[in-house]
Scaffold this active site. Structure first.
Site, PDB file in Angstrom:
ATOM      1  CG  HIS A 115      -2.138  -1.013   0.693  1.00 27.95           C
ATOM      2  ND1 HIS A 115      -2.133  -2.328   1.081  1.00 27.95           N
ATOM      3  CD2 HIS A 115      -3.162  -0.871  -0.176  1.00 27.95           C
ATOM      4  CE1 HIS A 115      -3.141  -2.945   0.499  1.00 27.95           C
ATOM      5  NE2 HIS A 115      -3.783  -2.085  -0.277  1.00 27.95           N
ATOM      6  CG  ASP A 126      -5.060  -8.881  -2.339  1.00 30.61           C
ATOM      7  OD1 ASP A 126      -4.122  -9.178  -1.578  1.00 30.61           O
ATOM      8  OD2 ASP A 126      -5.802  -7.900  -2.160  1.00 30.61           O
ATOM      9  CB  CYS A 136      -9.123  -2.335 -10.389  1.00 28.34           C
ATOM     10  SG  CYS A 136      -9.511  -3.581  -9.154  1.00 28.34           S
TER      11      CYS A 136
HETATM   12  C1  PEP Z   1      -5.889  -5.815  -5.729  1.00 29.74           C
HETATM   13  O1  PEP Z   1      -5.771  -6.669  -4.856  1.00 29.74           O
HETATM   14  O2  PEP Z   1      -5.385  -5.918  -6.873  1.00 29.74           O
HETATM   15  C2  PEP Z   1      -6.650  -4.587  -5.456  1.00 29.74           C
HETATM   16  C3  PEP Z   1      -6.904  -3.720  -6.407  1.00 29.74           C
HETATM   17  O3  PEP Z   1      -7.017  -4.369  -4.153  1.00 29.74           O
HETATM   18  P1  PEP Z   1      -6.016  -3.778  -3.035  1.00 29.74           P
HETATM   19  O4  PEP Z   1      -4.720  -3.460  -3.695  1.00 29.74           O
HETATM   20  O5  PEP Z   1      -6.666  -2.588  -2.443  1.00 29.74           O
HETATM   21  O6  PEP Z   1      -5.921  -4.935  -2.094  1.00 29.74           O
HETATM   22 MG    MG Z   2      -6.935  -6.499  -3.078  1.00 30.68          MG
END
Ligand code: PEP
Ligand code: MG
Length: 529
Positions: free
Chosen positions: A185, A430, A477
């Site tokens: 993050h 993920d 995404c």
């Molecule tokens: C992902 O896991 O690709 C996603 C977009 O969610 P986050 O990165 O917020 O876990």
């Molecule tokens: Mg995710």
């Protein structure tokens, strides 16, 4: 000028900048208590530590504006609180050394504030920051927390929490962390702010504060000992390339005009910038980071309505708490293996009211603004979970319901999931973590988390093919969507939208426009094998 030192990390947010490094120290570790000889001298250390912390905060408050200045001023008042000081000095009189006396006094204050509940309880976490600073001062080690050197700087840290990253001031030129992975993050928030960033760069904490470095957020190279002329020339080349890309505009298209929607990943309305064709991922949990109380229905309606009011198409993701995005107000117990535990939609199993309130607030915000709400759930693993979520969202009048594909089980069932929902959004961050059994924060496993891995692309392809067969949109995404080298591949797999940090849009638009759809399909075929 010393010798040129090139440190290698992972470039996770584009841009080349140069400036002096300032390191963020880790919270101090309390050594074993030591016997106190001179209680008066020890008491003076306590008082000196609290004064130094308060003075530092007042200085930062004077340099800041608006909310930040107020918060820093309020924190300075806590550090100045005579009761806190008296308690710590009493600890010394009772035989504690200065660091332990300060630690004990802050711990008691933290507990007292947390017990009051409400707004004050939310400030309890701030006391930890003050505690770390005061204890560090008493131990004679560098003060932790975000530095404020009074000039623009390159922030170096072992690692950064989402809250640290969210609190970065405008004087931070770039981020370099020793730890962290490409989809951590820290990387996501840095990209969201358009701040050049390098993670997994082990040597960075060995650089002395003030070392002039050039940071390349694409190659991941951090160069120390470079001449200013050379660094400035690299920054200038980057600036010209950004200008060239920024001059492109319009919707996402392959060279022969096949549309691929370019959407934005945001954490709040503040991240919205012109340029995309809407919002493909509104990470609602970022609105609530660090909160010790559940945000009220009204507060949520206002936050969602603000985004609906400012973007033509918005996909809201319901809360994805857990693992590296802890939300204190959920009060979830610690888990042995949090990435495999109660996160995302699974939180609803133990705290059902939270998702209901959120869905109510999203539906209400859509009604008030006249927006067509698209809503999706994170961390869906089964068809039943997708059906249950869809039923609850539709019962509230949500226009389009989707699920994220972040777990290999969901990718393998993409065709079945699309019998229950209107769209899929593939979260490659993920999905790679779970497909490769590789922690997305782990700096040494970055090669496994590379979204160009054929196994990951096969899972994306399964989703895209299911979408084409069902005539329903399937977007990506995860951070892979913002990689210009991968965008034509994803388009060739049949993905209908790419959602990314706003700063990534121009380069992805440019990359798509350089290939026909047939070329994209060819690139996809090659990448899959
Ligand atoms: C992902 O896991 O690709 C996603 C977009 O969610 P986050 O990165 O917020 O876990
Ligand atoms: Mg995710």
């Amino acid at each position: 000028m010393g010798e040129v030192v090139r440190l290698a990390g992972l470039g996770v947010s584009r841009g080349v900048v140069a400036g002096p490094v300032v390191r963020m120290a880790a919270p101090p570790v309390l050594p074993a208590p030591r016997p106190v000889g001179d209680a008066e001298a020890e008491g003076a250390v306590v008082a000196g530590a609290l004064e130094a912390v308060a003075a530092g905060l007042r200085e930062r408050a004077a340099a800041a504006e608006g909310d930040a200045a107020e918060i820093l001023g309020a924190l300075a008042m806590i550090a100045d609180d005579p009761m806190l000081r008296e308690e710590a000095e009493q600890g010394v009189r009772d035989g504690l050394d200065a660091p332990h006396a300060l630690d004990a006094a802050f711990t008691r204050h933290r507990e007292a504030i947390a017990a009051l509940g409400g707004y004050l309880a939310e400030r309890a976490a701030d006391l930890d920051d003050l505690r770390h600073r005061a204890v560090a001062f008493a131990l004679g080690v560098p003060m932790p927390g975000l530095p404020s050197p009074g000039h623009p700087y390159v922030l170096a840290a072992e690692d950064l929490s989402p809250a640290d990253t969210a609190g970065l001031g405008p004087d931070v030129l770039a981020l370099v962390t020793a730890k962290g992975g490409p989809t951590s993050h820290t990387a996501i928030l840095a990209r969201g702010r358009g701040l050049p960033a390098v993670v997994a760069c082990p040597g960075v904490m060995d650089l002395a504060d003030g070392t002039y470095v050039c940071v390349d957020g694409v190659t991941g190279e951090v160069t120390a000992g470079i001449s200013r002329e050379e660094a400035e020339a690299a920054c200038e080349r980057d600036r010209l390339e950004r200008e060239r890309l920024a001059a492109t505009g319009g919707p996402g298209r392959t060279a022969d005009g096949r549309p691929v929607r370019l959407l934005l990943n945001i954490g709040s309305a503040a991240d919205l910038v012109p340029g995309g064709e809407g919002v493909g991922l509104f990470r609602t949990e970022f609105l609530f980071l660090g909160r010790e109380r559940e945000p009220s229905f009204d507060e949520q309606v206002a936050a969602y309505a603000e985004v609906f009011g400012r973007a033509a198409h918005v996909v809201v993701r319901t809360l994805d708490a857990g693992t590296d995005k802890p939300l204190p107000f959920l009060g979830l117990p610690p888990e042995h293996n949090p990435a495999l535990g109660m996160r995302g939609l699974r939180v609803d199993r133990v705290l059902p009211g939270v998702l209901d309130t959120q869905l109510d607030a999203i539906a209400e915000a859509a009604r008030r603004t006249g927006a067509e709400a698209w809503v999706m759930a994170p961390m869906v693993a089964t068809r039943d979970e997708a059906a249950g979520f869809a039923a609850r969202a539709r019962a509230r009048g949500v226009a389009r319901v989707g699920v994220m594909v972040e777990i290999p089980a969901a990718a393998l069932l993409a065709d079945r999931l699309l019998e229950e929902v209107d769209f899929l959004s593939v979260g490659t961050n993920d999905l790679s973590q779970y497909a490769f059994a590789a922690d997305r924060q782990h700096p040494a496993l970055a090669d496994l988390l590379d979204p160009a891995q054929p196994a990951l692309l096969r899972l994306v392809a399964a989703c895209a093919e299911a979408g084409l067969a069902a005539g329903k949109p399937v977007g990506v995404c995860g951070e892979a969507a913002g990689d210009p080298a991968l965008a034509p591949v994803l388009a060739g797999l049949g993905v209908t939208s790419l959602s990314m940090a706003p700063s990534c849009v121009p380069a992805v638009r440019d990359a798509l426009s350089r290939h026909t759809y047939a070329e994209c399909r060819e690139l996809a075929r090659a990448a899959l094998s």
